[in-house]
Write an enzyme that holds these catalytic residues in place. Structure first.
Site, PDB file in Angstrom:
ATOM      1  N   PRO A  22       0.821  -1.210   0.000  1.00  0.00           N
ATOM      2  CA  PRO A  22       0.000   0.000   0.000  1.00  0.00           C
ATOM      3  C   PRO A  22       0.852   1.255   0.000  1.00  0.00           C
ATOM      4  CG  PRO A  22      -0.952  -1.617   1.447  1.00  0.00           C
ATOM      5  CD  PRO A  22       0.352  -2.195   0.979  1.00  0.00           C
ATOM      6  N   CYS A  23       0.549   2.157  -0.951  1.00  0.00           N
ATOM      7  CA  CYS A  23       1.462   3.265  -1.230  1.00  0.00           C
ATOM      8  C   CYS A  23       0.967   4.612  -0.728  1.00  0.00           C
ATOM      9  CB  CYS A  23       1.707   3.348  -2.742  1.00  0.00           C
ATOM     10  SG  CYS A  23       0.183   3.546  -3.712  1.00  0.00           S
ATOM     11  N   GLN A  24      -0.196   4.649  -0.029  1.00  0.00           N
ATOM     12  CA  GLN A  24      -0.728   5.949   0.377  1.00  0.00           C
ATOM     13  C   GLN A  24       0.243   6.719   1.263  1.00  0.00           C
ATOM     14  OE1 GLN A  24      -2.364   3.120   0.354  1.00  0.00           O
ATOM     15  NE2 GLN A  24      -4.296   3.386  -0.735  1.00  0.00           N
TER      16      GLN A  24
END
Length: 366
Positions: free
Chosen positions: A93-95
């Site tokens: 997850p890159c948020q």
């Protein structure tokens, strides 16, 4: 450990891949197009799991927090030994690494999702796959955790390449800058060559038809706009127009006070690529998401097509527009993934052929 197990077949000729952080299945879709057999996937979000299962029913699906998942147990479930897996792929997850969040470096560094890069490395160390693919936002390249991952896989004997690429150069009908890491211990990995012809919005949406005349529930999900917003949208010039094209008296007060975010309430243009498809793609206040010709935002089906999903990719409309938009916006474009996975598959096949040739020459004495 919760998982959905699928019946095993006796033989599999296609090299096997595992998809970590699978989301709604964009990565798996791309790997399958490239020629891999996706044997297992890991995802924690219930709605993404439902969507993944609708489209990839033969994959063993681990409904887990990856931090609590034992990679040795996954190998055992799949009947694989350490080193046998052809490809381990994923997008942590890159948020926490996103461009807007990294403007505030202190908060970004503390985002617990950033540490999932370490779990990706944990799976690599245990499974020891022949090849690795990791995709993420460009800002990850400047984070120490990514540097440690690269140093660690090099110490394990992998050669790797890293680059920031635009998905539009790989027949995805949108501008989308992404970091990709390709690694292999059986050949020298290479970034896939770009395509000279970009897929346009017109080509991607060809033949979709009007939402009012479709049996596609995803395409037909209705908009809810105030009369004032509908009137404003109708005044935006067709085929690439912007709110800045409007007479001053029709511009919203908040827009008059800001020179930034100039794409909001803008239309896409037919004969070029779209802007990056995000989770806000159904909201005109979030970007250039108005349809080139119709007085509405793009539909969720149109958003998924611009991401490179096939037109029959299934989403459960009971999840609601916002949840589906989040899945689509966070997905990996399948054509982009396929382009790079094909190179890894070619390297695996060539190394296998080389080993087989050597054994035939030496009579198996190696």
């Amino acid at each position: 450990m919760k998982r959905t197990m699928k019946p095993k077949t006796s033989t599999h000729k296609r090299p096997t891949a595992i998809d970590l952080f699978s989301g709604c299945g964009g990565l798996s879709e791309g790997l399958k197009r490239a020629g891999f057999r996706v044997a297992a996937a890991v995802e924690i979000d219930p709605k993404a799991l439902t969507t993944y299962r609708l489209n990839h029913p033969s994959v063993t699906l681990y409904e887990n927090d990856i931090r609590q998942l034992d990679p040795e147990a996954v190998l055992a479930d799949l009947g694989l030994e350490r080193g046998e897996l052809a490809l381990l792929a994923g997008c942590p997850p890159c948020q926490g690494f996103s461009r807007l969040r990294t403007r505030n470096k202190a908060k970004s560094a503390d985002d617990p999702r950033n540490d999932l890069v370490g779990d990706f490395l944990r799976f690599i160390s245990v499974m020891y796959p022949k090849t690795i693919m990791m995709e993420n936002v460009p800002a990850l390249a400047d984070d120490g955790r990514f540097a440690r991952l690269c140093d660690s896989i090099k110490a394990l004997g992998y050669s790797y390449v890293v680059n920031v690429l635009d998905a539009a150069d790989y027949r995805v009908a949108q501008r989308r800058k992404r970091l990709i890491l390709l690694a292999s211990r059986v050949h020298e990995p290479k970034i896939a060559e770009t395509r000279g012809d970009r897929l346009t919005v017109r080509e991607a949406l060809f033949g979709v038809g009007a939402p009012s005349a479709t049996s596609d529930k995803l395409h037909a999900l209705p908009e809810r706009r105030s009369d004032a917003v509908r009137k404003l949208i109708a005044m935006i010039p067709k085929n690439g127009g912007s709110r800045t094209d409007l007479p001053v008296e029709y511009q919203l007060e908040c827009h008059k006070k800001s020179n930034g975010f100039r794409d909001v309430y803008g239309r896409m243009a037919w004969d070029t690529v779209s802007p990056t498809i995000t989770s806000g793609c159904i909201n005109p206040s979030k970007g250039r998401f108005l349809h080139p010709s119709y007085n509405r935002t793009i539909t969720l089906r149109e958003a998924s097509l611009l991401q490179g999903f096939p037109i029959d990719y299934r989403f459960d409309v009971s999840h609601g527009k916002e949840a589906i938009a989040l899945m689509i916006g966070n997905a990996l474009p399948p054509p982009f993934i396929a382009a790079h996975a094909k190179g890894l598959l070619l390297g695996i096949n060539q190394s296998t052929l080389t080993i087989a040739t050597r054994r035939s020459v030496t009579g198996g004495d190696e």
